[in-house]
Write a protein that holds these residues in place. Structure first.
Motif, PDB file in Angstrom:
ATOM      1  N   LEU A 153       0.810  -1.221   0.000  1.00 30.27           N
ATOM      2  CA  LEU A 153       0.000   0.000   0.000  1.00 30.27           C
ATOM      3  C   LEU A 153       0.838   1.264   0.000  1.00 30.27           C
ATOM      4  N   PRO A 154       1.845   1.453   0.885  1.00 36.55           N
ATOM      5  CA  PRO A 154       2.599   2.714   0.884  1.00 36.55           C
ATOM      6  C   PRO A 154       3.210   3.033  -0.475  1.00 36.55           C
ATOM      7  N   ALA A 155       3.730   2.021  -1.141  1.00 30.20           N
ATOM      8  CA  ALA A 155       4.334   2.274  -2.449  1.00 30.20           C
ATOM      9  C   ALA A 155       3.303   2.767  -3.447  1.00 30.20           C
ATOM     10  N   VAL A 175     -10.642  -6.602  -7.151  1.00 33.91           N
ATOM     11  CA  VAL A 175      -9.566  -6.117  -6.293  1.00 33.91           C
ATOM     12  C   VAL A 175     -10.054  -6.164  -4.859  1.00 33.91           C
ATOM     13  N   PRO A 176      -9.386  -6.922  -3.982  1.00 32.54           N
ATOM     14  CA  PRO A 176      -9.880  -7.078  -2.606  1.00 32.54           C
ATOM     15  C   PRO A 176      -9.820  -5.778  -1.831  1.00 32.54           C
ATOM     16  N   GLY A 177     -10.658  -5.717  -0.800  1.00 25.70           N
ATOM     17  CA  GLY A 177     -10.724  -4.527   0.031  1.00 25.70           C
ATOM     18  C   GLY A 177      -9.636  -4.484   1.077  1.00 25.70           C
ATOM     19  N   PHE A 222      -6.876  -0.454  -6.341  1.00 22.62           N
ATOM     20  CA  PHE A 222      -6.395  -0.714  -4.988  1.00 22.62           C
ATOM     21  C   PHE A 222      -6.186   0.604  -4.241  1.00 22.62           C
ATOM     22  N   PHE A 223      -5.649   1.580  -4.969  1.00 22.33           N
ATOM     23  CA  PHE A 223      -5.504   2.927  -4.392  1.00 22.33           C
ATOM     24  C   PHE A 223      -6.867   3.497  -4.011  1.00 22.33           C
ATOM     25  N   ALA A 224      -7.878   3.315  -4.884  1.00 21.89           N
ATOM     26  CA  ALA A 224      -9.229   3.793  -4.591  1.00 21.89           C
ATOM     27  C   ALA A 224      -9.813   3.076  -3.374  1.00 21.89           C
ATOM     28  N   ASN A 225      -9.578   1.756  -3.273  1.00 23.03           N
ATOM     29  CA  ASN A 225     -10.041   1.013  -2.097  1.00 23.03           C
ATOM     30  C   ASN A 225      -9.437   1.574  -0.819  1.00 23.03           C
ATOM     31  N   ALA A 226      -8.142   1.883  -0.869  1.00 23.00           N
ATOM     32  CA  ALA A 226      -7.464   2.433   0.311  1.00 23.00           C
ATOM     33  C   ALA A 226      -8.038   3.787   0.694  1.00 23.00           C
TER      34      ALA A 226
END
Length: 814
Positions: free
Chosen positions: A13-15, A270-272, A313-317
Motif C-alpha cells: 500500500l505505501p508504495a 480487487v480485494p478490500g 487498490f488505491f481507490a479502495n485504500a
C-alpha cells in the motif's frame, strides 16, 4: 493520524500511495449537489436521540471534488447553493481545499440543501433530507460555466440532479458540452431513493443517461435495485444489463470486500482493505476520488489491467481510510424522575436508571421499537454475585415492561460443587452458582440438593443470551452482563400525560390551548459565532406556541419526561418535513434566524384536522401570526379562533414577527393586523410595535391607545426586553420594571413571558380588572423571561414555577 490497514491482497500500500499521489494539471469537473450533512455527535443513535449534531460539507459530487484535490489532483465544482450562511460556508470550504468554485451559483430564493445522517452502531447510514425545493434543484442551463466544462479532462456527475427541473436540463446540457469537448464522462448514480417520486422514477431516471457514460461506478445494492432484484455478483447480469457498447469501464463496489471491474477486454476483482468502520459517510465518494485522480493522470488505465488494478487498490485504500474518521464528542444525559424512574451517573457511558426502587445500568436504547436493554447494577459490578438477594423479574411500573422474549433464570449459590443438573432447560455447571429456568420443575433428588444451597435469586436474560448459554458460547457472567430487554409504552405515556393534564386543568377550568408551529431549533454550542463558525449545533424543540405550552419530551440513550402537555391535538404529515430553525447567537445573546420550512408540515394543517373538542375546552386560546402566512394552515387558524370564541374562550395573541417568513414587510403588517381586533389579550414587543407603526423612535402612549387598543381588547402588553413591560387596559395603564440578569441566549424569552402571564390569567382572568394583582402577574412573567435568557435553548430553558418564585422571593428580600 496513522492507520493500521490490512490489505486483502499482496500489494504494497505505501508504495502505491506514493505512486498514485502525483500532481498534474488534468482537471476533473464535478457537477451536481452540495449540501450540509448533520451527523449526530454520538454514534448508534436515531435523530431524535442525538443530543447535538456535527455539521460537515456533503453532496457526492462536491465530496469527489474535494477528495481529488486532497489527493494532489486538480478539480472544480459546478452547482448551486442558497444565498445564505450555509451556502457561503460551502463555497469557502471548496476554496480552502483548493477546489475551483468559479462554477458555483447562489440562489436568493431557495435554501442550501440539508441532510441529516443517522449512523447506526455498525457505521452504516440512514438519511433525512431537507431540499424541497433547495437551491441545487434550481440551477439553470444559462448559469452553466461553459468554459470550465470545456476544460475538463473528466466530467463527473451523479443522478440526484436529474430529479427536478430546471436542474435536469442544466445537467443534460453540461454533459453534452463535456462530450463535445472530448471529456471522459464519469457517472456515479449515488441512489438516494427518498428523493425520487417513486422507485420506478428512480430506475428510469438513473438509466436515462446510462449509455452516455464512459466510466460508471455502481454499488452492489444499486445493481440489485436497477435490475429489479437480480444477483449483483452474477457477471452475466452485470455484462448483459449494465455494460453498454460505449462503456470503457464499469466498477462495482462491494464495501469492505473491495470492488469488481469490467472492461471490453478483461474483468476481475480487487480485494478490500480491512479497517474498523466508524462512519461510512462519503466512502463511495472517496473511492471515486481515488479512481478519478489516477485516471486523470493516465487515461490509458482502461487498457492496462495491471495499472488499472493498482488504481483500484488505491481507490479502495482511499475509501477505507475515510470510514475510520469521525470526531467523537462526550455523550450527554439528563435526570428526570417524575414517572417512577430517573437517571444518575449521566457522564458514564452506561448511566444508571432507577426503576421502582431498583438500580440498573442502561446499555442501549432503541427508540424505533421503544426498547431498552438494562442490567442489574449488582450483577454488572460484582460478576454475577448479587449485592441484594432480591428477585427482579417483573418491573412494577406502568410504562416499562419486560419483553416476552426474556428468559427467567434462578441462580443458586453456595451449593455442593458435585451437583450436575440435567434437562433441556438447564445449563449444566459444575461450579457455583448453578442456574435453571423457571419452567424446569426443581424437585426430587436435584430439588432436594438445590434446596441445600445457601441462596437463590431470580434474574432475567434475553432469549439470545440464553441461547448463548445453552450453546456454551457465553458463560453465566457474560450473559448476565449483557442484560435483558425492557419495552416502554410510548403511547401509554402520552395518554397518561394527556389524561392527567386534562384532569388537572379541566378541574379548575384553566386549560390553555396553544395553536401554531412547532419546530426544531439548532443553536451553535459556542455563543457569539456564526453558523459557519460553530463547531457543533445543539438541538432543542422550538416554535412560539409550543414554547408557551411548556412542552418538552425527549428520548435519547435514556428516557426523560417533563412539561406535561396534552398533545392530542398534534397531527403528523407524511408528505412534509418538520420545520427547522438555525439560530445564530450574538455575543450579547441576541439572535438571527435561518428557517427551513418551504413547505413544512405546520403549514399543511387543515381545518378538518382540528381537534374541536380540545379547542372548546380552552379557558384561553393562544396563537401567533406565523400560521397565517400560508394556506391551508391560515384557514385552519381562523376556524380554530372562531370555535374558541364561540365557546367562550379568551383569545390571546402574540404576533411573534419573523419577517423572513413573510413574502414582504407589507404582507407581514397586513397579515398580523388582519386578526388584531379579535383578540382579548395581545402581547407585542417594542420592536414589533415599531415595525407595525413604521417608526423606530420610542413609542407614545397616545399612539398605542389610538392605533392598537381596539374596543374589545381587555389587555395589551408591550415587552421591552430587560427593561420590563408596559400594560394597557380600558381603565388603567402602567409599567413593570424588568429583572436584571446576564443574558446567554434570548431565544424563547418572549414565549416564557407569555407562559408566565397566561399561567396567572388562566388561574384568575379577573386579574385584568385589578391593577395590583395584574402587576404581580406581570412581574412573575418578567421573572420567567429573565430566567430563560440565562440558559441556552428555547424550551429547555423554560423555568419551573418553583424557580421563578425563588427569584421573586430574592427580589422581595432585597
Amino acid at each position: 493520524m496513522a492507520k493500521n490497514l490490512t490489505a486483502g491482497g499482496a500489494e504494497d500500500l505505501p508504495a502505491k500511495l506514493n505512486a498514485m499521489s502525483v500532481n498534474n494539471n488534468s482537471l476533473v469537473v464535478c457537477f451536481g449537489e452540495m449540501l450540509i450533512d448533520f451527523v449526530p455527535t454520538v454514534g448508534g443513535v436515531s435523530l431524535a436521540e442525538a443530543p447535538a449534531f456535527k455539521k460537515a460539507p456533503g453532496g457526492a459530487p462536491a465530496n469527489v471534488a474535494v477528495g481529488i484535490s486532497r489527493l494532489g489532483g486538480s478539480s472544480a465544482f459546478i452547482g448551486k447553493v442558497g444565498e445564505d450562511e450555509f451556502g457561503y460556508m460551502l463555497a469557502d470550504i471548496l476554496k480552502q481545499n483548493n477546489v475551483d468554485n468559479s462554477g458555483m451559483r447562489f440562489d436568493h430564493s431557495a435554501r442550501t440543501a440539508l441532510a441529516f445522517v443517522t449512523l447506526r452502531a455498525d457505521g452504516e447510514r440512514e438519511f433525512l433530507f431537507f431540499r424541497h425545493p433547495s437551491a441545487d434543484m434550481r440551477l439553470l442551463e444559462s448559469e452553466l460555466d461553459i468554459n470550465l466544462i470545456k476544460r475538463a479532462k473528466i466530467f463527473h456527475y451523479g443522478s440526484i440532479s436529474l430529479i427536478e427541473e430546471p436542474c435536469k436540463s442544466a445537467h443534460l446540457a453540461a454533459m453534452k458540452i463535456a462530450k463535445g469537448s472530448g471529456s471522459i464522462l464519469s457517472y456515479d448514480p449515488n441512489l438516494r431513493l427518498p428523493l425520487w417520486p417513486s422507485e420506478e422514477a428512480a430506475r428510469k431516471g438513473i438509466m436515462s443517461i446510462w449509455d452516455q457514460a464512459d466510466l460508471i461506478k455502481v454499488s452492489e445494492d444499486e445493481i440489485t435495485f436497477l435490475t429489479g432484484g437480480d444477483d449483483p455478483y452474477d457477471d452475466n447480469v452485470v455484462m448483459k444489463k449494465l455494460f453498454h457498447p460505449n462503456l470503457k469501464l464499469l466498477i462495482v463496489t462491494e464495501g469492505s470486500e473491495g470492488c469488481r471491474y469490467y472492461t471490453k477486454a478483461f474483468k476481475g476483482r480487487v480485494p478490500g482493505i480491512k479497517v474498523k468502520p466508524v462512519d461510512t459517510t462519503g466512502a463511495g465518494d472517496a473511492f471515486v476520488s481515488g479512481l478519478l485522480s489516477s485516471l486523470a493522470s493516465d487515461s490509458k488505465l482502461f487498457e492496462d489491467e495491471k495499472r488499472l488494478r493498482e488504481a483500484l487498490f488505491f481507490a479502495n485504500a482511499t475509501g477505507a481510510l475515510t470510514v475510520t474518521e469521525r470526531d467523537e464528542h462526550p455523550q450527554r444525559c439528563h435526570h428526570h424522575g417524575g414517572f417512577g424512574f430517573g437517571m444518575t451517573k449521566c457522564q458514564d457511558p452506561n448511566p444508571i436508571i432507577h426503576i421502582s426502587g431498583h438500580e440498573f445500568r442502561l446499555l442501549h436504547v432503541n427508540q424505533s421499537v421503544h426498547r431498552m436493554t438494562i442490567v442489574r447494577t449488582d450483577l454488572w459490578e460484582h460478576n454475577a454475585c448479587p449485592k441484594d438477594f432480591v428477585n427482579v423479574t417483573i418491573l412494577d411500573h406502568p410504562f416499562l415492561h419486560c419483553t416476552q422474549t426474556n428468559q427467567n433464570l434462578t441462580l443458586f449459590f453456595d451449593c455442593f460443587p458435585w451437583i450436575e443438573i440435567p434437562g433441556e432447560n438447564i445449563v449444566e455447571r459444575y461450579i457455583d452458582p448453578f442456574y435453571a429456568t423457571d419452567n424446569w420443575y426443581v424437585g426430587g433428588y436435584y430439588g432436594q440438593s438445590l434446596r441445600k444451597c445457601g441462596f437463590a435469586v431470580q434474574v432475567q436474560v434475553n432469549q439470545t443470551n440464553f441461547a448463548g448459554l445453552r450453546n456454551r458460547n457465553l458463560n453465566l457472567y457474560e450473559a448476565l452482563k449483557l442484560g435483558f430487554d425492557v419495552e416502554y409504552d410510548f403511547h401509554e405515556i402520552f395518554r397518561d400525560i394527556g389524561s392527567k393534564t386534562n384532569a388537572k386543568l379541566h378541574n379548575n377550568n384553566s386549560l390553555v390551548v396553544c395553536f401554531g408551529e412547532m419546530l426544531v431549533d439548532f443553536v451553535p454550542t459556542v455563543g457569539g459565532v456564526s453558523l459557519a463558525e460553530g463547531p457543533d449545533l445543539r438541538i432543542s424543540p422550538g416554535g412560539a406556541p409550543a414554547k408557551c405550552s411548556r412542552w418538552h419530551i425527549q428520548i435519547r440513550r435514556f428516557i426523560s419526561f417533563h412539561r406535561q402537555v396534552n398533545n392530542s391535538g398534534m397531527r403528523f404529515d407524511r408528505n412534509a418535513r418538520t420545520a427547522l430553525s438555525f439560530v445564530t447567537l450574538g455575543a450579547d445573546g441576541e439572535r438571527e434566524f435561518l428557517f427551513f420550512r418551504h413547505p413544512s408540515a405546520d403549514m399543511h394543517l387543515r381545518e378538518s384536522e382540528l381537534d374541536t373538542n380540545l379547542i372548546k375546552h380552552a379557558g384561553i386560546f393562544h396563537y401567533g401570526s406565523i400560521s397565517l402566512i400560508e394556506e391551508p394552515c391560515r384557514s385552519a387558524h381562523l376556524a380554530a379562533m372562531k370555535i374558541a370564541r364561540k365557546s367562550g374562550s379568551i383569545l390571546s395573541y402574540d404576533p411573534n414577527l419573523r419577517l423572513p417568513l413573510w413574502p414582504s414587510a407589507e404582507a407581514a403588517r397586513q397579515g398580523i393586523m388582519s386578526i388584531w381586533d379579535q383578540a382579548d389579550i395581545i402581547k407585542i414587543s417594542d420592536e414589533e410595535l415599531a415595525f407595525l407603526i413604521e417608526d423606530d423612535g420610542p413609542y407614545d402612549d397616545i399612539v398605542v391607545m389610538k392605533k392598537f387598543f381596539h374596543p374589545n381588547l381587555k389587555l395589551l402588553v408591550i415587552t421591552e426586553g430587560s427593561k420590563g413591560c408596559s400594560y394597557y387596559t380600558k381603565t388603567f395603564k402602567g409599567r413593570v420594571p424588568g429583572i436584571k440578569v446576564k443574558a446567554v441566549d434570548t431565544t424563547g424569552a418572549g414565549d416564557a413571558f407569555v407562559s408566565g402571564m397566561l399561567t396567572s390569567l388562566a388561574s384568575d382572568i379577573n386579574l385584568i380588572e385589578d391593577e395590583k394583582r395584574l402587576r404581580e402577574a406581570l412581574l412573575f412573567a418578567n421573572a420567567c423571561g429573565a430566567l430563560t435568557v440565562t440558559q441556552r435553548g428555547a424550551i429547555p430553558a423554560l423555568p419551573t414555577k418553583e424557580a421563578v418564585l425563588d427569584v421573586l422571593k430574592g427580589i422581595a428580600a432585597s
